[in-house]
Design a protein around this motif. Structure first.
Motif, PDB file in Angstrom:
ATOM      1  N   ALA A 109      33.984  44.119  48.676  1.00 13.45           N
ATOM      2  CA  ALA A 109      33.526  43.803  47.345  1.00 13.45           C
ATOM      3  C   ALA A 109      34.726  43.709  46.305  1.00 13.45           C
ATOM      4  O   ALA A 109      34.720  42.830  45.243  1.00 13.45           O
ATOM      5  CB  ALA A 109      32.616  44.828  46.695  1.00 13.45           C
ATOM      6  N   ALA A 110      35.761  44.428  46.536  1.00  8.91           N
ATOM      7  CA  ALA A 110      36.956  44.577  45.655  1.00  8.91           C
ATOM      8  C   ALA A 110      37.667  43.226  45.921  1.00  8.91           C
ATOM      9  O   ALA A 110      38.398  42.431  45.093  1.00  8.91           O
ATOM     10  CB  ALA A 110      37.874  45.704  46.025  1.00  8.91           C
ATOM     11  N   ILE A 111      37.848  42.718  47.065  1.00  7.66           N
ATOM     12  CA  ILE A 111      38.546  41.444  47.451  1.00  7.66           C
ATOM     13  C   ILE A 111      37.897  40.245  46.779  1.00  7.66           C
ATOM     14  O   ILE A 111      38.325  39.214  46.393  1.00  7.66           O
ATOM     15  CB  ILE A 111      38.570  41.076  48.900  1.00  7.66           C
ATOM     16  CG1 ILE A 111      39.549  42.220  49.625  1.00  7.66           C
ATOM     17  CG2 ILE A 111      39.112  39.878  49.369  1.00  7.66           C
ATOM     18  CD1 ILE A 111      39.567  42.075  51.187  1.00  7.66           C
ATOM     19  N   ILE A 112      36.548  40.324  46.660  1.00  3.25           N
ATOM     20  CA  ILE A 112      35.684  39.213  46.309  1.00  3.25           C
ATOM     21  C   ILE A 112      35.814  39.035  44.604  1.00  3.25           C
ATOM     22  O   ILE A 112      36.308  38.013  44.153  1.00  3.25           O
ATOM     23  CB  ILE A 112      33.986  39.100  46.735  1.00  3.25           C
ATOM     24  CG1 ILE A 112      33.886  39.021  48.072  1.00  3.25           C
ATOM     25  CG2 ILE A 112      33.355  38.258  45.883  1.00  3.25           C
ATOM     26  CD1 ILE A 112      34.590  37.608  48.800  1.00  3.25           C
ATOM     27  N   ALA A 113      35.773  40.408  44.207  1.00  8.08           N
ATOM     28  CA  ALA A 113      36.051  40.637  42.608  1.00  8.08           C
ATOM     29  C   ALA A 113      37.549  40.001  42.291  1.00  8.08           C
ATOM     30  O   ALA A 113      37.498  39.469  41.378  1.00  8.08           O
ATOM     31  CB  ALA A 113      35.684  42.081  42.354  1.00  8.08           C
ATOM     32  N   PHE A 114      38.368  40.364  43.101  1.00 15.54           N
ATOM     33  CA  PHE A 114      39.807  39.954  42.744  1.00 15.54           C
ATOM     34  C   PHE A 114      39.880  38.379  42.904  1.00 15.54           C
ATOM     35  O   PHE A 114      40.603  37.649  41.848  1.00 15.54           O
ATOM     36  CB  PHE A 114      40.779  40.543  43.826  1.00 15.54           C
ATOM     37  CG  PHE A 114      42.257  40.033  43.502  1.00 15.54           C
ATOM     38  CD1 PHE A 114      42.989  40.469  42.441  1.00 15.54           C
ATOM     39  CD2 PHE A 114      42.710  39.155  44.465  1.00 15.54           C
ATOM     40  CE1 PHE A 114      44.280  40.127  42.396  1.00 15.54           C
ATOM     41  CE2 PHE A 114      44.001  38.652  44.146  1.00 15.54           C
ATOM     42  CZ  PHE A 114      44.980  39.284  43.212  1.00 15.54           C
ATOM     43  N   ALA A 115      39.101  37.621  43.857  1.00 20.54           N
ATOM     44  CA  ALA A 115      39.369  36.195  43.953  1.00 20.54           C
ATOM     45  C   ALA A 115      38.592  35.614  42.646  1.00 20.54           C
ATOM     46  O   ALA A 115      39.276  34.693  41.941  1.00 20.54           O
ATOM     47  CB  ALA A 115      38.688  35.925  45.256  1.00 20.54           C
ATOM     48  N   VAL A 116      37.502  36.279  42.068  1.00 19.07           N
ATOM     49  CA  VAL A 116      36.836  35.736  41.117  1.00 19.07           C
ATOM     50  C   VAL A 116      37.649  35.869  39.808  1.00 19.07           C
ATOM     51  O   VAL A 116      37.605  34.856  39.296  1.00 19.07           O
ATOM     52  CB  VAL A 116      35.468  36.545  40.905  1.00 19.07           C
ATOM     53  CG1 VAL A 116      34.729  35.851  39.672  1.00 19.07           C
ATOM     54  CG2 VAL A 116      34.331  36.244  42.054  1.00 19.07           C
ATOM     55  N   LEU A 117      38.293  36.904  39.931  1.00 19.21           N
ATOM     56  CA  LEU A 117      39.169  37.334  38.492  1.00 19.21           C
ATOM     57  C   LEU A 117      40.490  36.199  38.548  1.00 19.21           C
ATOM     58  O   LEU A 117      40.601  35.855  37.351  1.00 19.21           O
ATOM     59  CB  LEU A 117      39.447  38.554  38.479  1.00 19.21           C
ATOM     60  CG  LEU A 117      40.622  39.092  37.415  1.00 19.21           C
ATOM     61  CD1 LEU A 117      39.842  38.766  36.061  1.00 19.21           C
ATOM     62  CD2 LEU A 117      40.817  40.482  37.496  1.00 19.21           C
TER      63      LEU A 117
ATOM     64  N   ASP B 133      42.067  29.271  36.355  1.00 16.03           N
ATOM     65  CA  ASP B 133      41.426  28.183  36.015  1.00 16.03           C
ATOM     66  C   ASP B 133      40.737  27.976  34.619  1.00 16.03           C
ATOM     67  O   ASP B 133      40.506  27.027  34.071  1.00 16.03           O
ATOM     68  CB  ASP B 133      40.185  27.814  36.998  1.00 16.03           C
ATOM     69  CG  ASP B 133      39.930  26.210  37.341  1.00 16.03           C
ATOM     70  OD1 ASP B 133      41.002  25.593  37.268  1.00 16.03           O
ATOM     71  OD2 ASP B 133      38.969  25.893  37.616  1.00 16.03           O
ATOM     72  N   GLY B 134      40.730  29.164  33.982  1.00 13.06           N
ATOM     73  CA  GLY B 134      40.397  29.400  32.656  1.00 13.06           C
ATOM     74  C   GLY B 134      40.989  28.510  31.643  1.00 13.06           C
ATOM     75  O   GLY B 134      40.492  27.657  30.829  1.00 13.06           O
ATOM     76  N   PHE B 135      42.680  28.717  31.592  1.00 10.36           N
ATOM     77  CA  PHE B 135      43.301  27.959  30.706  1.00 10.36           C
ATOM     78  C   PHE B 135      43.294  26.352  31.118  1.00 10.36           C
ATOM     79  O   PHE B 135      43.367  25.575  30.412  1.00 10.36           O
ATOM     80  CB  PHE B 135      44.683  28.222  30.775  1.00 10.36           C
ATOM     81  CG  PHE B 135      45.493  28.373  32.024  1.00 10.36           C
ATOM     82  CD1 PHE B 135      46.260  27.040  32.089  1.00 10.36           C
ATOM     83  CD2 PHE B 135      45.598  29.345  32.987  1.00 10.36           C
ATOM     84  CE1 PHE B 135      46.977  27.043  33.177  1.00 10.36           C
ATOM     85  CE2 PHE B 135      46.570  29.290  34.020  1.00 10.36           C
ATOM     86  CZ  PHE B 135      47.143  27.836  34.183  1.00 10.36           C
ATOM     87  N   ASP B 136      43.091  26.317  32.474  1.00 12.23           N
ATOM     88  CA  ASP B 136      43.094  24.773  33.112  1.00 12.23           C
ATOM     89  C   ASP B 136      41.910  24.080  32.561  1.00 12.23           C
ATOM     90  O   ASP B 136      41.967  23.119  31.626  1.00 12.23           O
ATOM     91  CB  ASP B 136      42.967  24.941  34.597  1.00 12.23           C
ATOM     92  CG  ASP B 136      43.187  23.570  35.417  1.00 12.23           C
ATOM     93  OD1 ASP B 136      42.960  22.591  34.691  1.00 12.23           O
ATOM     94  OD2 ASP B 136      43.182  23.571  36.577  1.00 12.23           O
TER      95      ASP B 136
ATOM     96  N   LEU C  28      37.731  30.820  47.882  1.00  9.56           N
ATOM     97  CA  LEU C  28      37.681  32.091  48.439  1.00  9.56           C
ATOM     98  C   LEU C  28      36.658  32.906  48.122  1.00  9.56           C
ATOM     99  O   LEU C  28      35.998  33.597  48.863  1.00  9.56           O
ATOM    100  CB  LEU C  28      39.084  32.921  48.316  1.00  9.56           C
ATOM    101  CG  LEU C  28      39.453  34.080  49.051  1.00  9.56           C
ATOM    102  CD1 LEU C  28      39.446  34.185  50.454  1.00  9.56           C
ATOM    103  CD2 LEU C  28      40.683  34.848  48.144  1.00  9.56           C
ATOM    104  N   GLY C  29      36.494  32.931  46.746  1.00 13.93           N
ATOM    105  CA  GLY C  29      35.218  33.950  46.449  1.00 13.93           C
ATOM    106  C   GLY C  29      33.920  33.397  46.846  1.00 13.93           C
ATOM    107  O   GLY C  29      33.243  34.193  47.408  1.00 13.93           O
TER     108      GLY C  29
END
Length: 334
Positions: free
Chosen positions: A10-18, A24-27, A63-64
């Motif tokens: 869950a921590a790995i998935i959360a890190f990938a989403v963050l 990609d947010g600024f992109d 990845l997420g």
């Protein structure tokens, strides 16, 4: 002591989403701001500022999403049917903007079409991500381990509000990125936009944050019952601190400070969602442990993640290091 593999994943998935959101947010923010910069020269520089890294940023989305299917198949089978429409809209937006990156440089007569594809795709992807986030936060109706809601359950006033909040927030990230990466009139106009979007972002965060605890009783308890109520003080204080750094960086004409402060706002917002969610993978009924694959599968896949995630991190850091500094308007990536 047994290793809690579902929690680790869950921590790995959360890190990938963050990582996806902040990279990609600024992109996406660059595309959102495209209509505000009508000059071709400015638009060329804006696209060149993200051209070397935009596709690598989306690795974290793969990845997420792929990780969710592999390690939390129950959550994947519930979330996807519940959010088909916004997810498909997001993917279409990402496809259009991705194609626009290449085709815009290859045509003169149809350039205006690809300009709108880039801007429209970015706006659609950002708004759809916000809609999906809002629909997930407000909760998904689950009966007998399957989605039991309707086609339009994702569309509510709250999800629309989160859609606009993400749209505004990404515009802030895009404008602060331009402050850091460009010079001259383009950077000054980006600074003007950043000053306004920072206030709009804080207002949007405030509205969504005040709304969220009243969506579900468990959220209200999480934010206003001891000892977790301490987050109701700590997180807003940190947000105000980042807001102050953002304002001083913009008004003080600093290059990197506004962008880093804007990223920090997103990290804090993501942390707030995590505080509300935990321990649920699909609020309000499916926990991390309910949704997880068998431990044997999680253990096997973890070895691959321990090899793959550091490689993606190294590549990402290297790419940003190679293309660091201001973009030269006379030199294009393409």
């Amino acid at each position: 002591m047994a290793i809690d593999l579902p929690f680790i994943w869950a921590a790995i998935i959360a890190f990938a989403v963050l990582a996806y959101v902040i990279l990609d947010g600024f992109d996406l923010g660059i595309g959102i701001l495209f209509p505000f910069f009508p000059e071709k020269r400015d638009r060329d520089v804006m696209m060149n500022s993200v051209a070397p890294v935009w596709d690598g940023n989306e690795t974290w989305l793969v990845l997420g999403g792929g990780g969710l299917l592999a390690v939390f198949p129950l959550a994947y089978s519930i979330i996807l049917p519940a959010l088909y429409a916004p997810i498909i809209a997001m993917l279409l937006g990402l496809i259009f903007r991705g194609v626009a990156f290449e085709y815009r440089w290859r045509t003169k007569r149809g350039e205006f079409l690809w300009n709108w594809a880039f801007a429209g795709g970015s706006m659609l992807a950002a708004f759809s991500q916000g809609i999906a986030l809002g629909a997930l936060v407000q909760g998904i109706n689950v009966v007998d381990r399957a989605y039991a809601g309707n086609w339009w359950d994702w569309l509510t006033p709250f999800s629309v509000a989160t859609g606009f909040a993400i749209l505004i927030g990404y515009a802030l990230l895009g404008s602060t990125w331009l402050i850091m990466k460009t010079t001259g009139d383009l950077a000054e106009k980006a600074r003007w936009i950043a000053l306004r979007t920072c206030f709009a972002t804080i207002a949007a965060m405030g509205i969504v944050s005040l709304w969220t605890p009243f969506l579900r009783p468990i959220y209200l308890e999480r934010w206003f019952s001891w000892p977790t109520a301490i987050f109701s003080v700590v997180v807003p204080v940190l947000v105000l601190g980042c807001f102050a750094l953002l304002l001083t960086g913009i008004r003080g004409k600093r290059d990197a400070q506004p962008f880093l402060a804007a990223l920090s706002l997103f990290v804090l917002g993501f942390a707030g969602i995590g505080i509300s969610f935990y321990p649920f993978m699909v609020p309000p009924s499916v926990t991390i442990w309910d949704a997880a694959a068998p431990d044997s599968s999680l253990s096997f896949l973890l070895w691959g993640a321990l090899f793959l995630v550091p490689i993606i991190l190294i590549y990402t850091v290297y790419a940003y290091w190679v293309f660091r500094g201001k973009v030269d308007p006379e030199e294009g990536y393409h």
